[in-house]
Scaffold this motif. Structure first.
Motif, short mmCIF file in Angstrom:
data_model
loop_
_atom_site.label_atom_id
_atom_site.label_comp_id
_atom_site.label_asym_id
_atom_site.label_seq_id
_atom_site.Cartn_x
_atom_site.Cartn_y
_atom_site.Cartn_z
N ASP A 131 -71.56 1.96 23.80
CA ASP A 131 -71.29 0.71 24.06
C ASP A 131 -72.21 0.22 25.01
OD1 ASP A 131 -70.45 2.17 26.31
OD2 ASP A 131 -68.58 1.01 26.63
N LEU A 132 -73.52 0.69 25.20
CA LEU A 132 -74.41 0.25 26.12
C LEU A 132 -74.93 -0.91 25.36
CD1 LEU A 132 -76.23 3.50 27.33
CD2 LEU A 132 -74.68 2.08 28.49
N SER A 133 -75.33 -2.18 26.30
CA SER A 133 -75.95 -3.27 25.84
C SER A 133 -77.26 -3.01 25.07
CB SER A 133 -75.89 -4.52 26.91
OG SER A 133 -76.97 -3.95 27.81
N ASP A 134 -77.99 -3.99 24.58
CA ASP A 134 -79.33 -3.97 24.01
C ASP A 134 -80.31 -4.04 25.38
OD1 ASP A 134 -78.39 -3.76 21.57
OD2 ASP A 134 -78.81 -5.80 21.00
N ALA A 172 -77.71 6.46 19.23
CA ALA A 172 -78.16 5.18 19.77
C ALA A 172 -79.67 5.16 19.64
CB ALA A 172 -77.76 4.45 20.93
N TRP A 173 -80.43 6.41 19.85
CA TRP A 173 -81.59 6.57 19.56
C TRP A 173 -82.30 7.03 18.21
CZ3 TRP A 173 -84.17 5.91 24.19
CH2 TRP A 173 -83.33 5.63 25.14
N GLY A 174 -81.40 7.47 17.39
CA GLY A 174 -82.11 7.65 15.97
C GLY A 174 -81.14 8.59 15.22
N ALA A 175 -81.50 9.18 14.18
CA ALA A 175 -80.69 10.16 13.50
C ALA A 175 -80.55 11.47 14.27
CB ALA A 175 -81.53 10.42 12.05
N LEU A 176 -79.59 11.81 13.98
CA LEU A 176 -79.37 13.21 14.44
C LEU A 176 -79.77 14.55 13.90
CD1 LEU A 176 -75.61 12.51 16.10
CD2 LEU A 176 -77.76 11.99 16.87
N GLU A 177 -79.88 15.48 14.55
CA GLU A 177 -80.40 16.71 13.92
C GLU A 177 -79.53 17.85 13.86
OE1 GLU A 177 -84.96 17.91 14.80
OE2 GLU A 177 -83.60 18.71 16.52
N GLN A 178 -79.64 18.48 12.65
CA GLN A 178 -79.12 19.63 12.40
C GLN A 178 -79.82 20.78 12.64
OE1 GLN A 178 -77.42 20.51 8.44
NE2 GLN A 178 -76.22 21.97 9.03
N HIS A 179 -79.44 21.66 13.63
CA HIS A 179 -80.41 23.11 13.73
C HIS A 179 -79.92 24.02 12.85
CE1 HIS A 179 -82.55 26.10 15.78
NE2 HIS A 179 -82.68 25.35 16.72
N VAL A 216 -79.72 -2.84 28.29
CA VAL A 216 -79.57 -1.67 29.10
C VAL A 216 -80.31 -0.53 28.39
CG1 VAL A 216 -78.25 0.30 29.75
CG2 VAL A 216 -77.57 -1.94 30.50
N MET A 217 -80.24 -0.51 26.88
CA MET A 217 -81.00 0.57 26.29
C MET A 217 -82.47 0.12 26.13
SD MET A 217 -79.17 2.75 24.76
CE MET A 217 -80.17 3.43 23.51
N ALA A 218 -82.84 -1.16 26.08
CA ALA A 218 -84.61 -1.27 26.44
C ALA A 218 -84.74 -0.68 27.61
CB ALA A 218 -84.58 -2.79 26.33
N GLU A 219 -84.09 -0.88 28.88
CA GLU A 219 -84.70 -0.50 30.00
C GLU A 219 -84.50 1.25 30.10
OE1 GLU A 219 -82.99 -1.74 33.86
OE2 GLU A 219 -84.11 -3.97 33.28
N LEU A 220 -83.73 1.61 29.33
CA LEU A 220 -83.59 3.01 29.33
C LEU A 220 -84.75 3.64 28.27
CD1 LEU A 220 -79.61 3.91 28.78
CD2 LEU A 220 -81.22 4.46 31.02
#
Length: 315
Positions: free
Chosen positions: A61-64, A98-105, A66-70
């Motif tokens: 639920d982080l705002s756009d 929120a950062w992209g597709a998740l990875e299966q190891h 906040v995500m831009a600053e992160l």
């Protein structure tokens, strides 16, 4: 041994392995505008790598804004630390998504039984399953598309020990002498999992996985697309050899680069507490999990984000 004389500006080491004195590298690419952070507090942990973020709760639920600053903080500091994040696994996963597709190891089914899904994985180490991640590495560089980033949360921590360290591979490149840069700038290296994950797998598992995960070639010097920053992209866990040079020269260069990356001036060290989260850019730093807590128990939860194909310098 080269003895450094006092100077108003830090000199560039002529030999990165035989030098002491000021070891100062820029924190960012020259073209990156460094701005203040207004939506959370940021406390640097070293001059170039590692910052502790406070004032936000991680989740989906982080705002756009906040995500831009992160995103800017991650590029500037390479690894971000968040304390007191008493969140659920669903929040952990949502933050990573929120950062992209998740990875299966692909190897968790052998190294972490029952955890083959694309989800937060529980990594428990104790006297029966000892910690063996105490080797400098970027994650899954044996893959054509190595991870972009990882989100790691501490669940149960030894009374003492079990720290994790990260090394700034952009600062490491910047501090290399020009003649070394010229030698490595356009080289590629072979990466493979067979000597690491493969060493503990049954042969039938290796035979099944090998066609899907052959050795891959990546640039020795990777260029980060958002900034143009040059970073070293070889690691002792997965890099097998540098291509296009003799075996002797490959060994010489890799030894030099690995020892250079071990300089404490290029590193940050995190002492974990329960509910601490580390979030790092796998492209721009390596990490090392100190395995000094045996036979105590250490439990972490982790999820990774899919990356892109590494790009090197154009000729």
């Amino acid at each position: 041994m080269t003895y450094a004389l006092p100077a108003t500006a830090a000199p560039t080491p002529t030999d990165p392995l035989a030098y002491f004195g000021p070891i100062i590298a820029p924190r960012t690419a020259a073209n990156m505008e460094v701005l203040p952070y207004e939506l959370f507090s940021l406390e640097p942990q070293t001059p170039t790598i590692g910052a502790e973020i406070s004032g936000i709760r991680l989740g989906g639920d982080l705002s756009d804004e906040v995500m831009a600053e992160l995103r800017r903080a991650l590029i500037e500091w390479k690894v971000l630390f968040f304390r007191d994040q008493n969140i659920e696994r669903a929040d952990h996963r949502a933050f990573a998504e929120a950062w992209g597709a998740l990875e299966q190891h692909p190897f968790y089914r052998y190294t972490q039984p029952g955890q083959s899904d694309v989800d937060v994985a529980t990594l428990a180490k104790d006297a029966a399953a000892v910690g063996a991640e105490n080797i400098w590495h970027n994650d899954v560089t044996w893959h054509e598309f190595p991870s972009f980033a990882a989100v790691l949360r501490a669940i149960e921590i030894p009374a003492v020990g079990g720290d994790t360290l990260w090394a700034d591979t952009g600062a490491a490149y910047d501090l290399l002498p020009d003649d070394i840069k010229a030698r490595i700038d356009h080289l590629e290296a072979e990466h493979d999992w067979i000597t690491s994950f493969g060493s503990g797998m049954p042969q039938d598992a290796i035979d099944t996985l090998r066609p899907n995960f052959p050795p891959v070639h990546h640039p020795v010097v990777r260029v980060i697309p958002e900034t143009g920053r040059r970073v070293l992209f070889v690691n002792v866990a997965f890099t097998q050899r540098i291509l296009g040079v003799s075996k002797e020269e490959s060994n010489e260069l890799l030894r030099l680069l690995y020892r250079h990356l071990m300089r404490p001036e290029l590193q940050v060290r995190l002492r974990w507490k329960p509910n601490t989260i580390a979030f790092w850019d796998n492209r721009t730093c390596q990490h090392y999990a100190s395995s000094d807590y045996y036979p105590a128990r250490r439990v972490m939860e982790r999820i990774s984000i899919v990356g892109d194909k590494p790009v090197g310098l154009s000729r």
